[in-house]
Design an enzyme around this catalytic site. Structure first.
Site, mmCIF file in Angstrom:
data_model
loop_
_atom_site.group_PDB
_atom_site.id
_atom_site.type_symbol
_atom_site.label_atom_id
_atom_site.label_comp_id
_atom_site.label_asym_id
_atom_site.label_seq_id
_atom_site.Cartn_x
_atom_site.Cartn_y
_atom_site.Cartn_z
ATOM 1 N N ARG A 180 24.646 69.012 23.269
ATOM 2 C CA ARG A 180 25.272 67.685 23.264
ATOM 3 C C ARG A 180 24.582 66.817 22.216
ATOM 4 N NH1 ARG A 180 23.845 62.808 26.573
ATOM 5 N NH2 ARG A 180 25.673 61.456 26.526
ATOM 6 N N HIS B 208 26.535 56.719 21.011
ATOM 7 C CA HIS B 208 25.268 56.674 21.740
ATOM 8 C C HIS B 208 24.475 55.498 21.150
ATOM 9 C CE1 HIS B 208 22.494 59.363 24.306
ATOM 10 N NE2 HIS B 208 21.824 58.253 24.102
ATOM 11 N N GLU C 137 26.485 56.053 28.470
ATOM 12 C CA GLU C 137 25.832 54.992 29.243
ATOM 13 C C GLU C 137 26.234 53.586 28.807
ATOM 14 O OE1 GLU C 137 21.621 55.558 29.440
ATOM 15 O OE2 GLU C 137 21.775 57.521 30.366
ATOM 16 N N ASN D 127 24.463 61.007 33.728
ATOM 17 C CA ASN D 127 23.042 61.083 33.375
ATOM 18 C C ASN D 127 22.248 60.580 34.567
ATOM 19 O OD1 ASN D 127 23.955 61.756 30.844
ATOM 20 N ND2 ASN D 127 23.272 59.880 29.832
ATOM 21 N N TYR E 39 18.134 60.179 36.217
ATOM 22 C CA TYR E 39 16.682 60.326 36.063
ATOM 23 C C TYR E 39 15.908 59.948 37.321
ATOM 24 C CZ TYR E 39 17.549 60.939 31.090
ATOM 25 O OH TYR E 39 17.983 61.436 29.890
ATOM 26 N N GLU F 165 22.687 64.480 31.010
ATOM 27 C CA GLU F 165 21.260 64.249 30.728
ATOM 28 C C GLU F 165 20.475 64.288 32.020
ATOM 29 O OE1 GLU F 165 20.072 60.656 28.651
ATOM 30 O OE2 GLU F 165 21.769 60.851 27.267
#
Ligand code: FCB
Length: 470
Positions: free
Chosen positions: A76, A120, A165, A294, A296, A376
């Protein structure tokens, strides 16, 4: 414990243009908002910029060779808008497109499937000079750019992701000022939310017009798993509010064709929402082939007090890093983030893989029918090259392992997850943190630009080969 993933599950790694490419003034590229922002004093923690970053622009062959060594099925990457349409509107810069065309050919030559992100975060500065994402016109310019890239690469790239995002672009870029363009105005942030959503819808339609029928359209959201700090009704309410601001402000218009009533109501003190025009929600809610997520770390919030709210506005503008701890949740002054106990990464992000499973189950339950790809997931740690010249990043392996297992749990509970992309292929320019935070499974020496696979690289090669964890 052995965990096998379904046949056809896609393993990948991810990067982004400004974080790795460098070569910011080559082949007709014009400045993006991140070039401008990273050169402003005090905006990047270690004072670095993306001027050179990993110099990937000149090292594509070496980097794709690393992917081949990894046995990587998919990669990606993002296209820099200011390379392709340098001032954001008007003629296409062929040299810019050619760079990505060559990258795609090199990937395909090594059996690596490209997953392309159109945006991005590197908005052409010329568009920002006209208001950036607070200007409705930017959404239309984005659709033109999407069509140009789709027409040029759609014969070889199957999946096009509109945005990465948009939460960060809107709330960190225009609300808290931590990201480019560095504006700190809550109402601008909400305007940007809507124009990003609109840009997604317009670009999705434009892409359908140029892609072959097999082409897939996607968006990547960084969804928050939001918990209330206590059972007090006001904290529970604050968590629902942040869920609306962070997640549903994107999920609902895109997948349900509406903004949540609670979001509109809760933020009336910030905006009258007059930037939402008739027909916009129909334009935004285009069919989606894949939802990128994504993830985290989880989030915990409590309700803010009136006294807190009164003291905040000034802090946003003059102390960017100080504000990171004490500022309201980006995008709203009605909630405050609460630190949680437990192990953290070098970003200070709590490591809690079980919340990943819970988030995926929630998305599957509330927005059924769209296949999910994890675009991600990864972690920064204080990596150092050992005396043996290698990074022994057992902490990163543990993080990735825990989160890959969490995805497996979600699949076992019925969530339709089709792929997982580790962030990141290599260490790179981590936005407001500059070169000071390393997320790669390949170490980059920023002086010599030598790439050295970390232990996690070898571990991930095993995961890919086994299609799971042993
Ligand atoms: C995400 C960004 C990505 C990277 C990781 C750590 O928010 O999409 O570019 O910075 O965080």
């Amino acid at each position: 414990m052995t965990l096998r993933f379904p046949d056809g599950f896609t393993w990948g790694t991810a990067t982004a243009s400004y974080q790795i490419e460098g070569a910011v003034a080559e082949d007709g590229r014009s400045p993006s908002i991140w070039d401008t922002f990273s050169h402003l004093p005090g905006r990047i923690l270690d004072g670095t910029t993306g001027d050179r970053a990993c110099d990937h622009y000149h090292r594509v062959d070496e980097d794709v060779a690393l992917m081949a060594e990894l046995g990587l099925p998919a990669y990606r990457f993002s296209v820099a808008w200011p390379r392709v349409i340098p001032t954001g509107s008007g003629a296409v810069n062929q040299a810019g497109l050619d760079f990505y065309s060559r990258l795609v050919d090199t990937l395909l030559g090594d059996g690596v499937k490209p997953l392309l992100t159109l945006y991005h975060w590197d908005l052409p500065q010329a568009l920002q000079d006209a208001g950036g994402w607070t200007n409705r016109d930017t959404s239309a310019r984005f659709a033109e750019y999407a069509a140009a890239v789709g027409a040029a690469l759609g014969d070889r790239v199957t999946t096009f992701t509109t945005f990465n995002e948009p939460w960060c672009s809107a709330y960190l870029g225009y609300g808290s000022g931590h990201h480019a363009p560095g504006e700190a105005d809550p109402s601008s942030a909400l305007t940007a939310v809507h124009h990003l959503n609109l840009g997604h819808g317009l670009a999705a339609s434009a892409l359908r017009g140029v892609l072959p029928s097999s082409g897939q359209v996607s968006i990547t959201l960084n969804l928050a798993y939001v918990q209330a700090a206590s059972e007090r009704p006001e904290d529970v309410r604050a968590a629902e509010h942040v869920d609306a601001v962070a997640n549903r402000a994107f999920l609902d218009p895109i997948l349900r064709g509406e903004y949540p009533a609670q979001l509109l109501e809760d933020l009336r003190h910030v905006t009258d929402w007059s930037f939402v025009h008739d027909g916009d929600l129909a334009a935004i809610s285009q069919p989606l082939d894949v939802l990128g997520i994504n993830y985290y770390t989880p989030t915990m919030v409590r309700a803010s007090t009136e006294a807190e709210r009164a003291g905040w506005t000034a802090r946003w503008s003059d102390d960017v890093f100080g504000a990171l701890g004490g500022a309201p949740y980006p995008g709203t002054d009605l909630a405050v983030q609460v630190p949680q106990d437990g192990p953290v990464t070098a970003m200070g992000w709590l490591i809690a893989p079980e919340t990943f499973t819970a988030l995926l189950e929630r998305v599957h339950r509330d927005y059924p029918g769209v296949p999910i790809v994890i675009t991600e997931n990864g972690a920064a740690f204080g990596d150092e090259l050992g005396a043996d010249g290698v990074v022994h990043d057992a902490d990163r392996i543990a993080y990735l392992r825990g989160h890959v297992a969490a995805v497996h749990d979600a699949i076992e509970r019925g969530v339709d997850v089709r792929g997982y992309y580790a962030w990141s292929l290599m260490d790179n320019f981590e936005w407001a943190f500059g070169l000071s935070r390393r997320f790669g499974i390949v170490h980059v020496d920023y002086d010599s630009l030598v790439r050295t696979p970390k232990d996690s690289f070898h571990w991930y090669r095993g995961v890919i080969a086994a299609n799971g964890l042993d």
